[in-house]
Design a protein around this motif. Structure first.
Motif, mmCIF file in Angstrom:
data_model
loop_
_atom_site.group_PDB
_atom_site.id
_atom_site.type_symbol
_atom_site.label_atom_id
_atom_site.label_comp_id
_atom_site.label_asym_id
_atom_site.label_seq_id
_atom_site.Cartn_x
_atom_site.Cartn_y
_atom_site.Cartn_z
ATOM 1 N N ARG A 44 1.001 -1.108 0.036
ATOM 2 C CA ARG A 44 -0.030 0.109 0.102
ATOM 3 C C ARG A 44 0.951 1.288 -0.220
ATOM 4 O O ARG A 44 0.112 2.228 -0.418
ATOM 5 N N ASP A 45 2.058 1.079 0.395
ATOM 6 C CA ASP A 45 3.103 2.511 0.405
ATOM 7 C C ASP A 45 3.739 2.717 -0.700
ATOM 8 O O ASP A 45 4.466 3.625 -0.990
ATOM 9 N N ILE A 46 3.706 1.639 -1.726
ATOM 10 C CA ILE A 46 4.464 1.828 -3.076
ATOM 11 C C ILE A 46 3.516 2.323 -4.128
ATOM 12 O O ILE A 46 2.630 1.332 -4.404
ATOM 13 N N SER A 47 3.678 3.336 -4.473
ATOM 14 C CA SER A 47 2.940 3.919 -5.700
ATOM 15 C C SER A 47 2.830 3.209 -7.008
ATOM 16 O O SER A 47 4.013 2.632 -7.399
ATOM 17 N N GLY A 48 1.981 2.866 -7.611
ATOM 18 C CA GLY A 48 1.874 2.409 -8.953
ATOM 19 C C GLY A 48 2.385 3.071 -10.005
ATOM 20 O O GLY A 48 3.052 2.761 -11.063
ATOM 21 N N ALA A 49 2.319 4.657 -9.817
ATOM 22 C CA ALA A 49 3.180 5.569 -10.548
ATOM 23 C C ALA A 49 4.515 5.483 -10.606
ATOM 24 O O ALA A 49 5.321 5.377 -11.796
ATOM 25 N N TRP A 50 5.212 4.827 -9.731
ATOM 26 C CA TRP A 50 6.495 4.728 -9.559
ATOM 27 C C TRP A 50 6.875 3.397 -10.437
ATOM 28 O O TRP A 50 8.019 3.412 -11.182
ATOM 29 N N LEU A 51 5.897 2.441 -10.576
ATOM 30 C CA LEU A 51 6.551 1.364 -10.986
ATOM 31 C C LEU A 51 6.136 1.426 -12.532
ATOM 32 O O LEU A 51 6.960 0.677 -13.458
ATOM 33 N N SER A 52 5.115 2.125 -12.806
ATOM 34 C CA SER A 52 4.674 2.202 -14.396
ATOM 35 C C SER A 52 5.674 3.078 -15.058
ATOM 36 O O SER A 52 6.189 2.777 -16.245
ATOM 37 N N MET A 53 6.146 4.007 -14.701
ATOM 38 C CA MET A 53 7.345 4.827 -14.996
ATOM 39 C C MET A 53 6.787 5.414 -16.658
ATOM 40 O O MET A 53 7.820 5.754 -17.297
ATOM 41 N N SER A 54 5.632 5.946 -16.620
ATOM 42 C CA SER A 54 5.034 6.272 -18.164
ATOM 43 C C SER A 54 5.015 7.842 -17.907
ATOM 44 O O SER A 54 4.676 8.282 -19.033
ATOM 45 N N GLU A 55 4.916 8.396 -17.030
ATOM 46 C CA GLU A 55 5.009 9.682 -16.709
ATOM 47 C C GLU A 55 6.142 10.727 -16.175
ATOM 48 O O GLU A 55 6.988 9.833 -15.466
ATOM 49 N N ALA A 56 5.993 11.938 -16.091
ATOM 50 C CA ALA A 56 7.318 12.368 -15.423
ATOM 51 C C ALA A 56 6.930 12.493 -13.895
ATOM 52 O O ALA A 56 6.005 12.194 -13.352
ATOM 53 N N TYR A 57 8.138 12.786 -13.205
ATOM 54 C CA TYR A 57 7.963 12.823 -11.800
ATOM 55 C C TYR A 57 6.988 13.723 -11.064
ATOM 56 O O TYR A 57 6.367 14.542 -11.800
ATOM 57 N N ARG A 58 6.552 13.634 -10.084
ATOM 58 C CA ARG A 58 5.326 14.297 -9.506
ATOM 59 C C ARG A 58 5.715 14.995 -8.189
ATOM 60 O O ARG A 58 6.744 14.572 -7.450
ATOM 61 N N PRO A 59 5.418 16.646 -7.838
ATOM 62 C CA PRO A 59 5.899 16.952 -6.747
ATOM 63 C C PRO A 59 5.468 16.623 -5.688
ATOM 64 O O PRO A 59 6.102 16.766 -4.599
ATOM 65 N N GLU A 60 4.185 15.678 -5.626
ATOM 66 C CA GLU A 60 3.901 15.257 -4.216
ATOM 67 C C GLU A 60 4.534 13.850 -3.947
ATOM 68 O O GLU A 60 4.144 13.319 -2.809
ATOM 69 N N ASP A 61 5.301 13.261 -4.711
ATOM 70 C CA ASP A 61 6.313 12.337 -4.078
ATOM 71 C C ASP A 61 6.829 12.461 -3.064
ATOM 72 O O ASP A 61 7.514 13.726 -2.650
ATOM 73 N N PRO A 62 7.130 11.382 -2.251
ATOM 74 C CA PRO A 62 7.855 11.634 -0.917
ATOM 75 C C PRO A 62 9.065 12.250 -0.933
ATOM 76 O O PRO A 62 9.411 13.130 0.092
#
Length: 371
Positions: free
Chosen positions: A217-235
Motif C-alpha cells: 500500500r505504500d509503494i505507488s503504482g506510478a513509480w512502477l509504471s514509469m510512464s510519466e514525469a515525476y510528481r511534486p507530491e512524491d515523498p
C-alpha cells in the motif's frame, strides 16, 4: 551463459532447436502479465491480489524487456533487418491497435483509432521498435549502462516525455533492454552457473514477496509504471525523485536476474512448449479480458476462493493462448505476410571506395606472395 556441455550460448547462436530455458521464463512472465490484467480492476480492493501485483512486478514487464534484449541484435540495420522489424513489430502493432479499437467499439465505446498512443500492451511494441533502432548506437558508447541509466533518470524531469509514442517507457526501460542484450552476448555467465548464486536468487525473490506483502500500500503504482514525469507530491519531492526511479530500476534488474537463475534450464513438460508462444500470449490476452471486464464478470469476484479461481482462470487463458493451435490460427496477425509491401530484392547501398595513398616504399608482390 553455458549449457551443461560448457559451450557458450548466446541468443544469436544458431541451432536446430530452441533453448527451453528462455521459453520457460517467457511463459512465466507472460502468465504473470495475464494475471495482472485479469485482476487489475479489483486488485486494489483485496490485500492478497494487491500484494501479489507488487511482489511480481519485476517478473512481468521488466522481465519481458530483458528477454527482448536477449534476442535482439546490435548489428547495423540493413535492408533485411529493417524488413524484419517492420513485419514483426510495426505491422502487428498497427493491426492489433485496430482490433482493440474495434472490440472497444463493439463493447459500447466510441471508435477511436490509436496510432501515437497505442492501447493496452501495445506500447511495448512501439518501445521495442525504438529500442531496436537505438541498440546499434547504444553499444558504441563507452559506458552504455551508465549513460542509458542517467537518461532514464533525467527523462522524469521532462514533462513532454509521457505515454505518447511510449516515449517515457522507451527511455526508462532502455538500460534493462541493454542489460538483456549483454546477457544474450554471454555476460553474467558466472551468475547463471555458480552454485552460490542460487540461494541468493531464491532469497531475493522471497524478500520481494515479503516487501509486497508488508508495504504494497505504500509503494505507488506510478513509480512502477514509469510512464510519466515525476510528481511534486512524491515523498522525496522533485529534487530527489530520481533516487526512487534508480532504486526501482536496480531492484527490477536484480529480481529479473534472480528469476532467470531460479527458472529451470531444462525442458519442462508443457511449460516449454507454451513458452514458445509467449509473444502470442502477450498480444492476444487483452482481446479476451476486455469483454470479461465490461460485462462485470471480474467485479463479482470477492471471496478468497473466488480470487484463487480468478487467478487460475488467468493461468488457463495463458496456457490456451500459448498452445500451438492458437499460435497457428493467429500467426497471420503475429507475423503478417506483408512481403508484397517490399520490393522484390532488398535495396542495398554500394560501398563508397576512398582512394588511399600509395606507400612510399610499397612491399614487392613477390614478398606478399611468399608470405
Amino acid at each position: 551463459m553455458e549449457q551443461p556441455s560448457g559451450r557458450p550460448v548466446t541468443a544469436a547462436t544458431p541451432g536446430p532447436s530452441r533453448d527451453p530455458w528462455w521459453d520457460n521464463a517467457r511463459f512465466v512472465s507472460a502468465t504473470l502479465i495475464v494475471t495482472l490484467h485479469t485482476m487489475g480492476s479489483i486488485m486494489a480492493q483485496h490485500h492478497v491480489l494487491h500484494s501479489l501485483h507488487l511482489s511480481t512486478w519485476a517478473l512481468r514487464v521488466p522481465a519481458f524487456v530483458i528477454l527482448a534484449g536477449v534476442f535482439s541484435s546490435a548489428g547495423p540495420l540493413g535492408s533485411r533487418q529493417l524488413r524484419a522489424v517492420l513485419q514483426s513489430i510495426v505491422v502487428p502493432a498497427l493491426l492489433f491497435s485496430v482490433l482493440f479499437s474495434l472490440e472497444a467499439y463493439w463493447l459500447g465505446a466510441e471508435f477511436t483509432l490509436h496510432i501515437a498512443q497505442l492501447p493496452w500492451t501495445l506500447w511495448f511494441l512501439m518501445a521495442l521498435f525504438f529500442w531496436r533502432l537505438m541498440l546499434p548506437l547504444v553499444v558504441q558508447l563507452r559506458y552504455p549502462l551508465v549513460i542509458t541509466t542517467c537518461a532514464a533518470l533525467a527523462v522524469g524531469y521532462i514533462d513532454d516525455f509521457g505515454m505518447m509514442f511510449a516515449a517515457s517507457r522507451t527511455i526508462v526501460y532502455l538500460p534493462l533492454f541493454y542489460l538483456g542484450w549483454k546477457i544474450g552476448q554471454g555476460s553474467l555467465r558466472s551468475w547463471f552457473t555458480s552454485r552460490w548464486s542460487l540461494p541468493v536468487a531464491v532469497g531475493g525473490l522471497l524478500v520481494a514477496g515479503v516487501v509486497g506483502w508488508l508495504w504494497h500500500r505504500d509503494i505507488s503504482g506510478a513509480w512502477l509504471s514509469m510512464s510519466e514525469a515525476y510528481r511534486p507530491e512524491d515523498p522525496m519531492a522533485m529534487r530527489w525523485a530520481w533516487l526512487i526511479r534508480l532504486a526501482i530500476l536496480a531492484s527490477a534488474a536484480f529480481l529479473v536476474l534472480c528469476f532467470l537463475r531460479v527458472v529451470p534450464r531444462g525442458r519442462l513438460p508443457l511449460i516449454s512448449t507454451l513458452g514458445a508462444g509467449g509473444f502470442t500470449i502477450y498480444l492476444l490476452h487483452p482481446l479476451f479480458i476486455m469483454p470479461a471486464r465490461e460485462y462485470g464478470l471480474i467485479k463479482r469476484v470477492d471471496e478468497p476462493l473466488e480470487q484463487l479461481g480468478l487467478v487460475l482462470c488467468a493461468v488457463a487463458l495463458s496456457m490456451v493462448l500459448g498452445s500451438k493451435p492458437v499460435r497457428t490460427l493467429f500467426k497471420p496477425l503475429i507475423q503478417p505476410p506483408v512481403t508484397r509491401l517490399f520490393s522484390p530484392t532488398p535495396v542495398t547501398q554500394r560501398p563508397v571506395t576512398v582512394p588511399t595513398a600509395v606507400p612510399a616504399n610499397p612491399v614487392p608482390q613477390e614478398v606478399v606472395r611468399a608470405s
